[in-house]
Design a protein around this motif. Structure first.
Motif, PDB file in Angstrom:
ATOM      1  N   TYR A 199     -15.010  -4.164 -12.425  1.00 43.70           N
ATOM      2  CA  TYR A 199     -14.848  -2.672 -12.205  1.00 43.70           C
ATOM      3  C   TYR A 199     -13.549  -2.185 -12.143  1.00 43.70           C
ATOM      4  O   TYR A 199     -13.199  -0.983 -12.437  1.00 43.70           O
ATOM      5  N   ARG A 200     -12.582  -2.678 -11.546  1.00 50.05           N
ATOM      6  CA  ARG A 200     -11.271  -2.135 -11.388  1.00 50.05           C
ATOM      7  C   ARG A 200     -11.188  -0.831 -10.956  1.00 50.05           C
ATOM      8  O   ARG A 200     -10.278   0.009 -11.188  1.00 50.05           O
ATOM      9  N   GLY A 201     -11.912  -0.790  -9.757  1.00 48.39           N
ATOM     10  CA  GLY A 201     -11.943   0.598  -9.193  1.00 48.39           C
ATOM     11  C   GLY A 201     -11.267   0.692  -7.807  1.00 48.39           C
ATOM     12  O   GLY A 201     -11.559   1.651  -7.204  1.00 48.39           O
ATOM     13  N   THR A 202     -10.268  -0.299  -7.536  1.00 47.41           N
ATOM     14  CA  THR A 202      -9.522  -0.158  -6.455  1.00 47.41           C
ATOM     15  C   THR A 202      -8.247   0.644  -6.463  1.00 47.41           C
ATOM     16  O   THR A 202      -7.479   0.391  -7.470  1.00 47.41           O
ATOM     17  N   SER A 203      -8.235   1.851  -5.736  1.00 48.90           N
ATOM     18  CA  SER A 203      -7.100   2.633  -5.937  1.00 48.90           C
ATOM     19  C   SER A 203      -5.985   2.023  -5.098  1.00 48.90           C
ATOM     20  O   SER A 203      -5.929   1.131  -4.436  1.00 48.90           O
ATOM     21  N   PHE A 204      -4.864   2.565  -5.510  1.00 51.05           N
ATOM     22  CA  PHE A 204      -3.352   2.218  -4.982  1.00 51.05           C
ATOM     23  C   PHE A 204      -3.405   2.278  -3.364  1.00 51.05           C
ATOM     24  O   PHE A 204      -3.043   1.502  -2.828  1.00 51.05           O
ATOM     25  N   GLU A 205      -4.072   3.747  -2.965  1.00 53.21           N
ATOM     26  CA  GLU A 205      -4.178   3.661  -1.647  1.00 53.21           C
ATOM     27  C   GLU A 205      -4.839   2.559  -0.984  1.00 53.21           C
ATOM     28  O   GLU A 205      -4.782   2.009   0.260  1.00 53.21           O
ATOM     29  N   SER A 206      -6.151   2.204  -1.553  1.00 52.98           N
ATOM     30  CA  SER A 206      -7.045   1.480  -1.019  1.00 52.98           C
ATOM     31  C   SER A 206      -6.444  -0.014  -0.876  1.00 52.98           C
ATOM     32  O   SER A 206      -6.369  -0.735   0.044  1.00 52.98           O
ATOM     33  N   LYS A 207      -5.398  -0.364  -1.969  1.00 49.79           N
ATOM     34  CA  LYS A 207      -4.722  -1.885  -1.828  1.00 49.79           C
ATOM     35  C   LYS A 207      -3.881  -1.754  -0.748  1.00 49.79           C
ATOM     36  O   LYS A 207      -3.664  -2.653  -0.099  1.00 49.79           O
ATOM     37  N   ILE A 208      -3.143  -0.513  -0.360  1.00 51.70           N
ATOM     38  CA  ILE A 208      -1.920  -0.712   0.539  1.00 51.70           C
ATOM     39  C   ILE A 208      -2.658  -0.778   1.810  1.00 51.70           C
ATOM     40  O   ILE A 208      -2.318  -1.388   2.589  1.00 51.70           O
ATOM     41  N   ARG A 209      -3.811   0.049   2.094  1.00 46.69           N
ATOM     42  CA  ARG A 209      -4.618  -0.097   3.332  1.00 46.69           C
ATOM     43  C   ARG A 209      -5.022  -1.739   3.656  1.00 46.69           C
ATOM     44  O   ARG A 209      -4.815  -2.043   4.675  1.00 46.69           O
ATOM     45  N   ASP A 210      -5.614  -2.163   2.603  1.00 48.12           N
ATOM     46  CA  ASP A 210      -6.018  -3.751   2.637  1.00 48.12           C
ATOM     47  C   ASP A 210      -4.808  -4.460   3.016  1.00 48.12           C
ATOM     48  O   ASP A 210      -5.150  -5.525   3.927  1.00 48.12           O
ATOM     49  N   ILE A 211      -3.656  -4.415   2.166  1.00 45.63           N
ATOM     50  CA  ILE A 211      -2.799  -5.330   2.484  1.00 45.63           C
ATOM     51  C   ILE A 211      -1.892  -5.113   3.890  1.00 45.63           C
ATOM     52  O   ILE A 211      -1.827  -5.919   4.603  1.00 45.63           O
ATOM     53  N   GLU A 212      -2.157  -3.692   4.211  1.00 45.82           N
ATOM     54  CA  GLU A 212      -1.384  -3.532   5.664  1.00 45.82           C
ATOM     55  C   GLU A 212      -2.286  -4.247   6.800  1.00 45.82           C
ATOM     56  O   GLU A 212      -1.757  -4.994   7.703  1.00 45.82           O
ATOM     57  N   LYS A 213      -3.496  -4.422   6.603  1.00 46.11           N
ATOM     58  CA  LYS A 213      -4.481  -4.827   7.697  1.00 46.11           C
ATOM     59  C   LYS A 213      -4.191  -6.262   7.640  1.00 46.11           C
ATOM     60  O   LYS A 213      -4.294  -6.977   8.720  1.00 46.11           O
ATOM     61  N   GLU A 214      -4.045  -7.121   6.446  1.00 49.98           N
ATOM     62  CA  GLU A 214      -3.871  -8.224   6.335  1.00 49.98           C
ATOM     63  C   GLU A 214      -2.482  -8.692   6.767  1.00 49.98           C
ATOM     64  O   GLU A 214      -2.370  -9.859   7.597  1.00 49.98           O
ATOM     65  N   ILE A 215      -1.299  -8.071   6.622  1.00 51.08           N
ATOM     66  CA  ILE A 215      -0.114  -8.012   7.468  1.00 51.08           C
ATOM     67  C   ILE A 215      -0.177  -8.180   8.778  1.00 51.08           C
ATOM     68  O   ILE A 215       0.571  -8.886   9.406  1.00 51.08           O
ATOM     69  N   ASP A 216      -0.923  -7.333   9.605  1.00 48.79           N
ATOM     70  CA  ASP A 216      -1.040  -6.990  10.850  1.00 48.79           C
ATOM     71  C   ASP A 216      -1.764  -8.386  11.474  1.00 48.79           C
ATOM     72  O   ASP A 216      -1.354  -8.455  12.594  1.00 48.79           O
ATOM     73  N   ASN A 217      -2.707  -8.793  10.810  1.00 47.09           N
ATOM     74  CA  ASN A 217      -3.247  -9.994  11.328  1.00 47.09           C
ATOM     75  C   ASN A 217      -2.856 -11.332  11.001  1.00 47.09           C
ATOM     76  O   ASN A 217      -3.552 -12.310  11.629  1.00 47.09           O
ATOM     77  N   PHE A 218      -2.018 -11.405   9.881  1.00 46.91           N
ATOM     78  CA  PHE A 218      -1.936 -12.842   9.315  1.00 46.91           C
ATOM     79  C   PHE A 218      -0.542 -13.595  10.334  1.00 46.91           C
ATOM     80  O   PHE A 218      -0.179 -12.873  11.061  1.00 46.91           O
ATOM     81  N   ASN A 219      -1.228 -14.804  10.303  1.00 48.55           N
ATOM     82  CA  ASN A 219      -0.309 -15.654  11.055  1.00 48.55           C
ATOM     83  C   ASN A 219       0.981 -16.175  10.455  1.00 48.55           C
ATOM     84  O   ASN A 219       1.015 -16.632   9.250  1.00 48.55           O
ATOM     85  N   VAL A 220       2.194 -15.841  11.067  1.00 53.29           N
ATOM     86  CA  VAL A 220       3.435 -15.840  10.518  1.00 53.29           C
ATOM     87  C   VAL A 220       3.959 -17.377  10.319  1.00 53.29           C
ATOM     88  O   VAL A 220       4.889 -17.663   9.295  1.00 53.29           O
ATOM     89  N   GLU A 221       3.163 -18.260  10.739  1.00 51.84           N
ATOM     90  CA  GLU A 221       3.449 -19.658  10.365  1.00 51.84           C
ATOM     91  C   GLU A 221       2.621 -20.251   9.278  1.00 51.84           C
ATOM     92  O   GLU A 221       2.844 -21.178   8.921  1.00 51.84           O
ATOM     93  N   ASN A 222       1.729 -19.414   8.590  1.00 49.11           N
ATOM     94  CA  ASN A 222       1.032 -19.961   7.586  1.00 49.11           C
ATOM     95  C   ASN A 222       1.625 -19.106   6.151  1.00 49.11           C
ATOM     96  O   ASN A 222       1.569 -18.140   5.917  1.00 49.11           O
ATOM     97  N   GLU A 223       2.449 -20.187   5.709  1.00 49.32           N
ATOM     98  CA  GLU A 223       3.147 -20.114   4.421  1.00 49.32           C
ATOM     99  C   GLU A 223       2.689 -19.510   3.417  1.00 49.32           C
ATOM    100  O   GLU A 223       2.880 -18.922   2.454  1.00 49.32           O
ATOM    101  N   ILE A 224       1.261 -19.931   3.139  1.00 44.58           N
ATOM    102  CA  ILE A 224       0.333 -19.780   2.093  1.00 44.58           C
ATOM    103  C   ILE A 224       0.121 -18.382   1.911  1.00 44.58           C
ATOM    104  O   ILE A 224       0.091 -17.645   0.983  1.00 44.58           O
ATOM    105  N   GLU A 225      -0.415 -17.656   3.046  1.00 40.67           N
ATOM    106  CA  GLU A 225      -0.819 -16.567   3.347  1.00 40.67           C
ATOM    107  C   GLU A 225       0.364 -15.425   2.914  1.00 40.67           C
ATOM    108  O   GLU A 225       0.339 -14.552   2.619  1.00 40.67           O
ATOM    109  N   TYR A 226       1.519 -15.955   3.775  1.00 41.76           N
ATOM    110  CA  TYR A 226       2.746 -15.192   3.489  1.00 41.76           C
ATOM    111  C   TYR A 226       3.306 -15.044   1.963  1.00 41.76           C
ATOM    112  O   TYR A 226       3.492 -13.923   1.735  1.00 41.76           O
ATOM    113  N   TYR A 227       3.058 -16.263   1.225  1.00 48.19           N
ATOM    114  CA  TYR A 227       3.505 -16.025   0.054  1.00 48.19           C
ATOM    115  C   TYR A 227       2.577 -15.331  -0.743  1.00 48.19           C
ATOM    116  O   TYR A 227       2.874 -14.680  -1.836  1.00 48.19           O
TER     117      TYR A 227
END
Length: 206
Positions: free
Chosen positions: A130-158
């Protein structure tokens, strides 16, 4: 959700997982799709060797990283080279940083570890078909992931760094991507890159 007919390729050898994918696709797409399933390396080779299989556009590929002990990431890259817009998702627990880098290099959209939840699967279908995800929605999702990700998890960081890099390439004039890269590098303790992207964010914002 309504859509035109789509073709989906599933490469997986576990029958129970195949049935799970089929069930989730049915719940999301109803009858608006067709599925081709490849369960072993012979079927994969036969499929790739027959150019008639590529006459119709493939909208989504869901694949293991290896079948019968043989890695197939490069084969997925071959499909990506033929259909640059097709979304390829690897769903596998056999992941390390080198395999992830290789997969992303060959154009894989994301690597999701099993078991995949219905919400994760819905997001995959939504983004690819559907390719319906807006730029703003992507930014919000990624920011949440950055807030929650474990800095020692190299796979998630990459993965986060790669997604932000792609988003920056697609939207070079948006300040938000630089801001999130600054935030990501700050959390990882990479001060020089963090400052660089924070400054770029401020320059674009002003």
């Amino acid at each position: 959700m309504n859509s035109e007919h789509v073709d989906i390729l599933i490469i997986e050898e576990n029958e129970s997982i195949i049935n799970l994918y089929k069930k989730m696709l049915m719940n999301i797409l109803n009858d608006e799709y067709s599925i081709k399933i490849l369960k072993n390396n012979k079927e994969i080779s036969n499929f790739f060797d027959n150019t008639n299989n590529f006459k119709n556009k493939i909208s989504l590929i869901i694949s293991e990283s290896s079948i019968e002990g043989v890695e197939i990431i490069e084969k997925l890259g071959d499909i990506k080279s033929m259909f640059p817009r097709v979304c390829v998702y690897i769903m596998s627990n056999d992941v390390n940083i080198e395999k992830l880098k290789k997969a992303l290099k060959y154009g894989v959209s994301d690597w999701i570890e099993k078991p995949i939840t219905p919400d994760e699967f819905y997001e995959v279908v939504h983004k690819s078909i559907y390719r319906g995800t807006s730029f703003e929605s992507k930014i919000r999702d990624i920011e949440k992931e950055i807030d929650n990700f474990n800095v020692e998890n190299e796979i998630e960081y990459y993965k986060l760094e790669n997604r932000l890099g792609k988003l920056l390439g697609e939207n070079p004039s948006r300040y938000e991507t630089h801001y999130l890269l600054g935030k990501l590098y700050e959390k990882k303790g990479i001060k020089t890159l963090s400052i660089k992207h924070y400054k770029a964010s401020e320059a674009l914002k002003n």
